[in-house]
Scaffold this motif. Structure first.
Motif: not given
Length: 330
Positions: A303-322
């Motif tokens: 929980a102490g780490a988070k990818i915050t940019g760029p938007d296209e990489v954040v979108a890949i992270v969200k898809e992987e979480i789903k």
């Protein structure tokens, strides 16, 4: 071997005896030296042994003589490798995933030859090769030799490449067809050995696991891709690829709790710029080949780490979480 021939080898056998039977805590007396030489079929008088010892000292051997009571004892002091250095070499060999268990044991026995028989026992007690995950391709050593030879000769190489199937059998890629590339470097990364090469057909740099290469040969064709490797940084190339998986190189921003700074520096090195975002958090911008291995590495920091940019990489992270959420739904 005739006795006369053995006599000619006296100084060599003397060196062997001193190296094998003595160290900084184990000594040998002159009568023991004479007896050990006799076991090799060599007869010698004290005076000739003293002369031989002096020759060995001039050669560079650190032979030390010390009197204890009425007896003089001899031992080898400084050696080519210290015991701590040999232990380090043994640990490296036994932990190297790309070296087979059989070859690991062979190399360790050879390393033990640099120590006295007493110190070799200490090295042997450290050997726990059996049961480790090791490569099963015995030809890796010859592959490495051919690759180095091709690099030195400025030649391309041909080889077949395999993967494992669910039956745990080798399955050749490209239906058994050969790859032909220009090798430029070798790298040991994440416990595996990789060849970095230029693929002329694809016009790009690629890397291959050396232990998965079969029937490798050097060709008569000269290497291609020199302009790509003119300023090539092997360490930088490996650092950007998590477990050597390819992906689009992107500058990614990661925000972390301060407690994770050591993990980030261990991965990306001290040259990165760490920006404090508040008293408890920092951010870094790193260039990486964006792959699922990279994304999962960040996730593994918790929980102490988070990818915050760029938007296209954040979108890949969200898809992987789903995807992960759907995969583990009950």
């Amino acid at each position: 071997m005739a006795k006369a021939s053995n006599q000619k080898l006296k100084i060599i056998y003397l060196m062997k005896i001193l190296l094998e039977k003595t160290d900084e805590t184990h000594y040998i007396s002159m009568p023991e030296i004479i007896s050990s030489l006799e076991a090799y079929g060599v007869t010698a008088e004290r005076k000739s042994i003293y002369n031989d010892m002096e020759c060995l000292r001039l050669y560079g051997m650190d032979i030390i003589g010390e009197q204890q009571g009425h007896t003089f004892y001899y031992h080898v002091g400084n050696r080519q490798f210290e015991l701590a250095e040999l232990k380090l070499l043994v640990d490296s060999v036994q932990s190297a995933k790309f070296i087979t268990a059989k070859k690991s044991n062979e190399l360790i026995r050879k390393i033990e030859g640099f120590a006295s028989k007493y110190e070799a026992g200490q090295l042997h007690r450290q050997v726990f090769v059996s049961g480790r995950v090791k490569t099963m391709n015995e030809s890796i050593y010859y592959n490495v030799d051919v690759i180095h030879g091709a690099i030195a000769a400025n030649r391309q190489i041909r080889f077949q490449y395999f993967q494992w199937n669910v039956e745990k059998q080798m399955e050749l890629r490209r239906g058994g067809g050969y790859y032909q590339v220009s090798p430029w470097a070798l790298s040991w990364n994440d416990e595996n050995y990789y060849m970095v090469a230029f693929d002329g057909d694809a016009e790009m740099i690629k890397h291959f696991r050396v232990d998965k290469m079969l029937r490798i040969t050097e060709t008569a064709d000269r290497r291609e891709g020199r302009k790509y490797f003119r300023e090539f940084d092997m360490a930088d190339y490996a650092r950007k690829r998590f477990s050597m998986y390819d992906g689009k190189e992107t500058v990614v921003r990661i925000e972390c709790e301060n407690s994770l700074v050591s993990a980030v520096i261990d991965r990306f090195g001290k040259d990165i710029t760490v920006h404090a975002t508040d008293e408890n958090h920092f951010a870094v911008n790193v260039t990486v080949a964006v792959s699922m291995q990279f994304i999962h590495w960040v996730m593994a920091l918790g929980a102490g780490a988070k990818i915050t940019g760029p938007d296209e990489v954040v979108a890949i992270v969200k898809e992987e979480i789903k995807r992960l959420s759907a995969q583990y739904e009950t």
